[in-house]
Design an enzyme around this catalytic site. Structure first.
Site, short mmCIF file in Angstrom:
data_model
loop_
_atom_site.label_atom_id
_atom_site.label_comp_id
_atom_site.label_asym_id
_atom_site.label_seq_id
_atom_site.Cartn_x
_atom_site.Cartn_y
_atom_site.Cartn_z
N ASP A 75 71.68 77.22 15.65
CA ASP A 75 72.33 75.97 16.04
C ASP A 75 73.51 75.79 15.09
O ASP A 75 73.45 76.22 13.92
CB ASP A 75 71.38 74.77 15.98
CG ASP A 75 71.95 73.59 16.75
OD1 ASP A 75 72.74 73.81 17.69
OD2 ASP A 75 71.62 72.43 16.42
N SER A 76 74.57 75.20 15.58
CA SER A 76 75.75 75.05 14.74
C SER A 76 76.57 73.86 15.19
O SER A 76 76.34 73.31 16.27
CB SER A 76 76.60 76.32 14.81
OG SER A 76 77.07 76.52 16.13
N ASP B 278 87.95 74.63 16.88
CA ASP B 278 88.82 75.53 16.10
C ASP B 278 90.25 74.98 15.89
O ASP B 278 90.78 75.11 14.79
CB ASP B 278 88.91 76.92 16.77
CG ASP B 278 87.68 77.77 16.47
OD1 ASP B 278 86.82 77.32 15.69
OD2 ASP B 278 87.58 78.89 17.01
P1 IMP Z 1 75.82 75.80 19.62
O1 IMP Z 1 75.44 76.25 18.25
O2 IMP Z 1 76.03 76.93 20.57
O3 IMP Z 1 74.91 74.72 20.11
O4 IMP Z 1 77.29 75.17 19.46
C1 IMP Z 1 77.50 73.85 19.09
C2 IMP Z 1 78.92 73.43 19.20
O5 IMP Z 1 79.48 73.40 17.90
C3 IMP Z 1 79.88 74.27 20.03
O6 IMP Z 1 79.85 73.95 21.38
C4 IMP Z 1 81.23 73.89 19.41
O7 IMP Z 1 81.67 72.65 19.92
C5 IMP Z 1 80.85 73.70 17.96
N1 IMP Z 1 81.08 74.94 17.19
C6 IMP Z 1 80.14 75.74 16.64
N2 IMP Z 1 80.72 76.79 16.03
C7 IMP Z 1 82.05 76.65 16.22
C8 IMP Z 1 83.18 77.43 15.83
O8 IMP Z 1 83.12 78.50 15.21
N3 IMP Z 1 84.39 76.93 16.20
C9 IMP Z 1 84.53 75.78 16.90
N4 IMP Z 1 83.52 75.04 17.30
C10 IMP Z 1 82.28 75.46 16.96
#
Ligand code: IMP
Length: 196
Positions: free
Chosen positions: A69-70, A154
């Protein structure tokens, strides 16, 4: 060692395989081993979400499972958007709407108060163990969008030590400093330990 990635995102699968290519690890998708399994992301932290998904897949498959998750945390906004980064402007709103909402909320906020960080969490759940790998990338939120590379936030995030946004960096440059690259580096150390 076989590893199930608890995600249906093909891009994430390719990225994981490439990061781990020199390790004796075979990565398969959740759809290969547990098609139709529901993965829920309803936690209040990245760790909670990643752990929940990895635990669900491991419980079903009994194969070591990895989930991620991020998101972006803006300190002036008490770490929002955080776990709701993907849907900050509403379900299905998309990257541009999310970025616009964030820039609007930060309008007029002084440069010294625009600190933010990207965070990536990887949870590995296997027989008798649970491990967490975390990667962060500190930076600041810009006042307008710059650059066309990448995705998500980004264009409005400038990593510390750079005068360009994530979206103005090449893929290679981003991969050297990104929160995800750092989380993968931590995961590699965990896997190496588990493989010996
Ligand atoms: P998930 O981890 O796929 O749930 O991503 C969560 C959300 O965090 C993504 O849809 C982006 O909006 C944002 N996000 C996560 N990593 C990045 C990155 O490297 N660049 C830009 N947005 C990010």
């Amino acid at each position: 060692m076989k590893l199930v990635l608890a995600s249906r995102n093909r891009h994430k699968m390719l990225e994981l395989r490439s990061f781990l290519q020199d390790l004796p690890v075979e990565v398969v998708s959740v759809d290969d081993v547990a098609p139709g399994l529901t993965l829920v992301e309803d936690g209040s932290t990245f760790v909670e979400n990643a752990l929940k998904k990895a635990r669900t897949v491991f419980a079903h498959t009994k194969i070591p499972s990895l989930a991620d998750d991020s998101g972006l945390e803006v300190f002036f906004l008490n770490a929002r958007p955080g776990v709701i980064s993907a849907r900050y402007a509403g379900d299905g709103a998309g990257d541009e709407a999310n970025n616009k909402k964030l820039l609007r909320e930060m309008r007029g906020v002084a440069a010294r108060r625009r600190h933010a960080q990207f965070c990536a969490v990887l949870a590995l759940v296997g027989p008798g163990y649970e491990e967490i790998a975390v990667g962060t990338c500190p930076g600041t939120l810009t006042e307008s969008s710059r650059g066309t590379n990448g995705f998500g936030y980004d264009p409005i995030f400038q990593p510390e030590g750079f005068s360009r946004t994530y979206a103005e960096l090449s893929q290679d440059e981003k991969n050297r400093i990104s929160h995800r690259a750092r989380a993968f580096a931590a995961l590699r150390d965990i896997l190496k330990r588990r493989l010996t």
